[in-house]
Design an enzyme around this catalytic site. Structure first.
Site, short mmCIF file in Angstrom:
data_model
loop_
_atom_site.label_atom_id
_atom_site.label_comp_id
_atom_site.label_asym_id
_atom_site.label_seq_id
_atom_site.Cartn_x
_atom_site.Cartn_y
_atom_site.Cartn_z
N HIS A 190 -37.37 40.50 45.46
CA HIS A 190 -37.45 41.39 46.62
C HIS A 190 -36.08 41.86 47.09
O HIS A 190 -35.98 42.62 48.06
CB HIS A 190 -38.14 40.67 47.79
N CYS B 174 -42.22 37.00 50.76
CA CYS B 174 -41.21 36.56 49.78
C CYS B 174 -41.14 35.04 49.71
O CYS B 174 -40.75 34.38 50.67
CB CYS B 174 -39.85 37.13 50.15
N SER C 21 -49.70 31.43 51.49
CA SER C 21 -48.69 32.14 52.29
C SER C 21 -49.09 32.33 53.74
O SER C 21 -48.26 32.75 54.56
CB SER C 21 -48.40 33.50 51.65
#
Length: 638
Positions: free
Chosen positions: A369, A382, A326
């Site tokens: 989310h 997310c 991420s």
């Protein structure tokens, strides 16, 4: 036969013999003239060379210091005993006597004898080194009784910080056949050559110029005397000053060492000054003791290093290839903004998964989310939001932005083995996989998985370029000496400040707002940190496993656990330093990597007064936003 006939025959024979004799003496005279007159200079030189021999005198190796002058690689005194086999009548007896005086193990004495038998002419062979003062004093007393034995004080390389600096510095060791082909002088037993790191890459400057001792010898090759010739004095190697801060390097290295609450872990950390590109720390753990290699590492120690699961000999910070996870989402976010396929207010609904045809791509939050915009997507990391962005952008546009941030680039730090990794796009996949780019490739790459890979150094460069208002920051490791590169102004990246600012805000939210994946106080009043967590999956999770429940990292073998990553910079309001940290198979980035990076950044900032502005806890968020490109840095530095 008549008397007159006999006289004629005698006269003819005398004439022939006289002519031959005259011809012989004429040839002999010409040859003597050639040797004594025409070729006099050449043979005079050969005679002089036969009279003198040169014994290599090793130069003092150049030291290596950190940015503040802390010694990182220096030379220590080395008491040693060597032997010149040309001057020894009974080699086995002499070495046996020396071994007895020094209480050497039988196998070491046997090894010394074998080396002495094959040593080149007029090249000393080492019998013992690293002697204590007591042993050196003792052998010096007996040496006079053994012709050919030399007691001397030389130099040996020493690495004061040992493990924490090992991968940056590398080490020196005895020359092998390949080294001797490049430099025949390296055969001398007192000379060591660089094998890794700075020692290897900067060998030419560090080794200096070896000198020689001129020995006058007789017709039997025996040394008569030493001739002093100042022209043959050795020249010391050039010192090198690194950009490394030894204190920060040690702090970063300590983050991977065993503590009461956890065992030692493998990983790497890179700390960089955003303003100059100077690397303050370049850590790889576990490490090794380079001092063990100087005089020849034991087979037991080498096998222990070489066979260790966590690969202590491998420089993970510049060679390790990882999915960025991420931490790559900033690339995806900026690519989406630059391509105009989204805006900061657009929201994407995250139910916990993303459907592409019949295939379900999961978010790390199984419950989802909900509705998220760009800022929230970065803050909570997310996956679904970035799946959608990746689908819209495509591989080529993401690759273009990734390259601008330093991915796929090999940075020349003046050390060997730096990996470039790769940035995948349609052309890359066709060349390397024989298949065209697919939508699922874009979706995977958008969250830092799939075909994308990077080194910790590249992740640090990405972070520096984001934090620097879009400057193409280039890392530097050597400040002064061989391999140093002059500081030049950084080029600007082709991205709008507004879009860069949106990414900044998302990273600030990660570390400072509720719900952020790495929320935590830096511990310095008025200073906040911006960051991004990453958890890089290294194994494929089947649908069957998802139905029964994904196994926890703790239940998996070490090599199947996720990598934990974190990139950050601080102060958030006026970025000066950045850090990229990877814990190999450490689990979640927020839990395993972020706390370690926070400790490193805290130590870095506390050493720089200019990085601790007099903000109060009441300072407004807007006041802490990154400065505009036209705002000069507060400390006046570029």
């Amino acid at each position: 036969m008549s008397q007159s006939g006999g006289s004629d025959l005698f006269s003819r024979r005398a004439l022939v013999l006289s002519s031959l004799g005259g011809l012989y003496f004429a040839v002999l005279g010409l040859r003597m003239a050639q040797l004594q007159i025409f070729d006099n200079d050449e043979f005079r030189l050969e005679a002089a060379e036969n009279q003198f021999n040169l014994l290599v005198n090793p130069a003092s190796r150049g030291p290596v210091y950190d940015r503040f002058g802390v010694p990182l690689a220096v030379n220590r005194r080395d008491f040693r005993v060597s032997i010149m086999r040309e001057d020894v009548d009974d080699l086995p007896k002499t070495i046996g006597a020396l071994a007895s005086i020094l209480r050497m193990p039988p196998e070491k004495a046997k090894e010394s004898l074998s080396e002495a038998k094959i040593s080149p002419r007029f090249m000393p062979s080492m019998v013992a080194e690293n002697l204590s003062w007591e042993d050196y004093s003792k052998i010096s007393v007996y040496a006079a009784s053994y012709p050919g034995v030399r007691c001397e004080m030389g130099e040996a390389r020493n690495y004061p910080l040992a493990e924490s600096m090992a991968h940056v510095l590398g080490y020196v060791a005895k020359a092998n056949d390949k080294d001797v082909l490049k430099d025949p002088q390296a055969r001398h037993p007192g000379i060591r050559v660089g094998k890794e790191g700075i020692e290897k890459a900067q060998e030419k400057g560090l080794k200096g110029v070896h000198g020689a001792t001129k020995l006058e010898v007789n017709a039997h090759g025996r040394v008569i005397r030493e001739v002093v010739d100042p022209r043959l004095n050795p020249k010391s190697g050039t010192p090198i000053v690194l950009t490394i801060d030894a204190e920060i390097q040690q702090v970063a290295y300590d983050q991977f060492q065993a503590k009461e609450e956890r065992p030692a872990e493998a990983g790497s950390a890179v700390v960089m000054d955003i303003r100059t590109g100077e690397l303050l720390a370049l850590v790889s753990s576990p490490s090794f003791d380079p001092n063990k290699f100087v005089d020849g590492i034991s087979r037991t120690d080498f096998n222990e290093y070489n066979n260790a699961e966590m690969r202590p000999l491998y420089h993970k910070a510049v060679r390790g290839i990882y999915p960025p996870g991420s931490t790559y989402k900033m690339v995806t976010a900026l690519a989406a903004l630059e391509a105009g396929i989204t805006d900061p207010e657009e929201t994407i609904n995250c139910p916990g998964f993303y459907m592409l045809g019949n295939h379900r791509f999961h978010c790390h939050s199984r419950s989802g989310h909900g509705s998220v915009n760009l800022n929230t997507a970065i803050k909570v990391s997310c996956d679904v939001y970035f799946y959608e962005m990746g689908k819209r952008i495509g591989g080529d546009k993401m690759a273009e932005v990734a390259r601008s941030f330093g991915f796929g680039q090999r940075f020349d730090l003046g050390i060997p083995g730096i990996s470039a990794s790769h940035v995948p796009d349609n052309a890359w996949k066709m060349k390397n996989r024989g298949q065209p780019w697919a939508v699922y490739d874009s979706i995977n790459v958008a969250i830092g998985q799939g075909l994308i890979a990077a080194t910790p150094l590249q992740m640090a460069v990405m972070t520096a370029r984001i934090a620097s208002q879009g400057k193409a920051v280039v890392p530097r490791l050597i400040r002064e000496g061989p391999g140093a590169v002059p500081i030049a102004p950084f080029e600007s990246l082709p991205f709008s400040f507004e879009n860069m600012h949106l990414v900044h805000q998302g990273m600030i939210a990660v570390s400072n707002e509720a719900g952020g994946t790495a929320r935590g106080d830096l511990g310095i009043e008025g200073v906040r940190m911006a960051g991004k967590t990453g958890t890089a999956q290294v194994r494929r999770i089947t649908m069957a496993e998802r139905r029964t429940g994904v196994r926890s990292n703790a239940s998996l073998p070490w090599k199947q656990r996720d990598h934990a990553l974190f990139v950050c910079y601080a102060p958030a309001e006026d970025p000066k330093y950045c850090c990229a940290l990877v814990v190999d198979h450490g689990g979640g980035g927020g839990a395993a990597a972020a706390p370690r990076a926070r400790e490193i950044m805290k130590a870095t900032l506390l050493k720089d007064p200019s990085a601790r502005p007099a903000f109060t806890t009441k300072t407004k968020t807007a006041d802490l936003a990154p400065a505009s490109p036209n705002t000069p840095p507060r400390d006046g530095k570029a």
